[in-house]
Motif scaffolding. Sequence first.
Motif, mmCIF file in Angstrom:
data_model
loop_
_atom_site.group_PDB
_atom_site.id
_atom_site.type_symbol
_atom_site.label_atom_id
_atom_site.label_comp_id
_atom_site.label_asym_id
_atom_site.label_seq_id
_atom_site.Cartn_x
_atom_site.Cartn_y
_atom_site.Cartn_z
ATOM 1 N N MET A 1 -26.972 -5.031 16.025
ATOM 2 C CA MET A 1 -28.118 -4.149 16.213
ATOM 3 C C MET A 1 -27.675 -2.746 16.634
ATOM 4 O O MET A 1 -28.306 -1.749 16.247
ATOM 5 C CB MET A 1 -29.061 -4.737 17.269
ATOM 6 C CG MET A 1 -29.650 -6.083 16.889
ATOM 7 S SD MET A 1 -30.493 -6.076 15.295
ATOM 8 C CE MET A 1 -31.856 -4.984 15.637
ATOM 9 N N SER A 43 -26.678 -1.301 13.208
ATOM 10 C CA SER A 43 -27.679 -1.250 12.144
ATOM 11 C C SER A 43 -28.886 -0.382 12.484
ATOM 12 O O SER A 43 -29.447 0.271 11.592
ATOM 13 C CB SER A 43 -28.150 -2.676 11.806
ATOM 14 O OG SER A 43 -28.730 -3.291 12.943
ATOM 15 N N VAL A 44 -29.314 -0.349 13.729
ATOM 16 C CA VAL A 44 -30.509 0.429 14.077
ATOM 17 C C VAL A 44 -30.291 1.931 13.876
ATOM 18 O O VAL A 44 -31.088 2.593 13.186
ATOM 19 C CB VAL A 44 -30.967 0.109 15.511
ATOM 20 C CG1 VAL A 44 -32.077 1.072 15.944
ATOM 21 C CG2 VAL A 44 -31.465 -1.321 15.609
ATOM 22 N N VAL A 71 -32.327 3.549 10.684
ATOM 23 C CA VAL A 71 -33.362 4.553 10.972
ATOM 24 C C VAL A 71 -32.896 5.935 10.524
ATOM 25 O O VAL A 71 -33.681 6.726 9.970
ATOM 26 C CB VAL A 71 -33.709 4.546 12.468
ATOM 27 C CG1 VAL A 71 -34.713 5.649 12.797
ATOM 28 C CG2 VAL A 71 -34.277 3.191 12.876
ATOM 29 N N SER A 130 -24.144 -6.365 10.496
ATOM 30 C CA SER A 130 -25.044 -5.206 10.411
ATOM 31 C C SER A 130 -25.319 -4.813 8.960
ATOM 32 O O SER A 130 -26.372 -4.247 8.667
ATOM 33 C CB SER A 130 -24.437 -4.018 11.164
ATOM 34 O OG SER A 130 -23.269 -3.536 10.507
ATOM 35 N N ILE A 134 -34.145 -2.928 8.207
ATOM 36 C CA ILE A 134 -34.618 -1.829 9.047
ATOM 37 C C ILE A 134 -34.901 -0.591 8.199
ATOM 38 O O ILE A 134 -35.916 0.099 8.391
ATOM 39 C CB ILE A 134 -33.584 -1.527 10.140
ATOM 40 C CG1 ILE A 134 -33.391 -2.752 11.032
ATOM 41 C CG2 ILE A 134 -34.007 -0.326 10.968
ATOM 42 C CD1 ILE A 134 -32.335 -2.576 12.101
ATOM 43 N N ILE A 189 -41.344 1.283 12.318
ATOM 44 C CA ILE A 189 -39.925 1.190 12.665
ATOM 45 C C ILE A 189 -39.676 0.014 13.586
ATOM 46 O O ILE A 189 -38.684 -0.726 13.429
ATOM 47 C CB ILE A 189 -39.461 2.513 13.304
ATOM 48 C CG1 ILE A 189 -39.604 3.670 12.309
ATOM 49 C CG2 ILE A 189 -38.023 2.408 13.788
ATOM 50 C CD1 ILE A 189 -39.286 5.033 12.899
ATOM 51 N N VAL A 199 -37.158 -3.251 13.121
ATOM 52 C CA VAL A 199 -36.150 -3.636 14.114
ATOM 53 C C VAL A 199 -36.353 -5.089 14.555
ATOM 54 O O VAL A 199 -35.388 -5.848 14.712
ATOM 55 C CB VAL A 199 -36.200 -2.678 15.319
ATOM 56 C CG1 VAL A 199 -35.292 -3.168 16.440
ATOM 57 C CG2 VAL A 199 -35.789 -1.283 14.893
#
Length: 357
Positions: A142, A145-146, A150, A215, A222, A264, A268
């Motif tokens: 996370m 990947s976040v 995003v 990820s 995401i 978003i 997530v």
Amino acid sequence: MRHLFVNGWWSYPRVTTPEGAIAMARQKSISARIAVPPVRPPKLTLAPAPLWHRAAEWLLRCLAVSAVVAIVLILVFIAKEAAPIFYSAAVRAEVTLSRMWVPQLWPGYDESASIWQPVSEIPKFGVWPLILGTVKVTLVAMAVSVPLGVGAAVYVSQYARPRTREIVKPVVELLAGIPSVVLGFFALMIMATWFQHLFGLESRLNALVSGVALSFAVIPVIFTFAEEALRAVPRSYVEASTALGAARWQTIAQVVLPAASPGIAAGVALGLGRAVGETMIVLMASGNAAIISASLVDSTRTISATIAAELAEVVFGGAHYTVLFFLGTLLFLTTFCINTLGDWAIRRMKIRLGGSA
């Protein structure tokens, strides 16, 4: 004398003289004879839907219900297989909930420890090494990947030209179509060697390598939700912010991102559920060492990888079999709770932002 015809009835001006009153009486008598009753609209009758329309409606309804039924049946099945841990004497002779969750003082050890060694002279079913491994791999995935998901969504939706958007968006979403075994093989053969040479790692397969590889499977989830949410922000918001003198980056940071935050957050939450339940990537790239260590560069083992690696070799109905299904139930409920909490948080966020829940 002048008169008006309004809504099917005669309308008369104000009477100010006796002659006007006589004229009004005559006009009323005439209008009473020629008044037209209001026309009623025709009554419409809907034709019955064709048979194939009704059949399609029932089919869609059955498909929707079957999805819910399938989830319930899966939960019932794994819970039924895990239930003997609560009442079976044969199973409880080897493992109990207290032995699984509370560190035990095992023969040959100087202090109490939570150990996962189900195939040994004295079976040990401590679950904390597996839980810690799952948390470490998920946090690394996370954390990578976040920001990437995003950030790519912000670039594609706010900065990229149409031609660039047509290239970047399909390429990112193409990651979702790559089989997890391919990503795991890439992490095992390529990424592990790169990371070991780059950081001088002692363990080639570890939580860091498996988390970064994981990820790649989370980023498309995401990215897709975030990009759609950002593009759905009304153009008037951006124009109003620009008219007030805000720069482009200020508009994105203070107007666009807050307005798109529910979408978003949904991406997530779904990405987190994917990371917790992923099996093949972490099975191939984590090292599968069930140890308790806070370091990300040590080998680790997750719950899902443990189930995949050991379920095919256990005795049906035995203690090891029951514990693996108990871990499956725990993983199922964890993912369900993550999705439920994510949906609740998204609803509250929509209410706070003034949207419909």
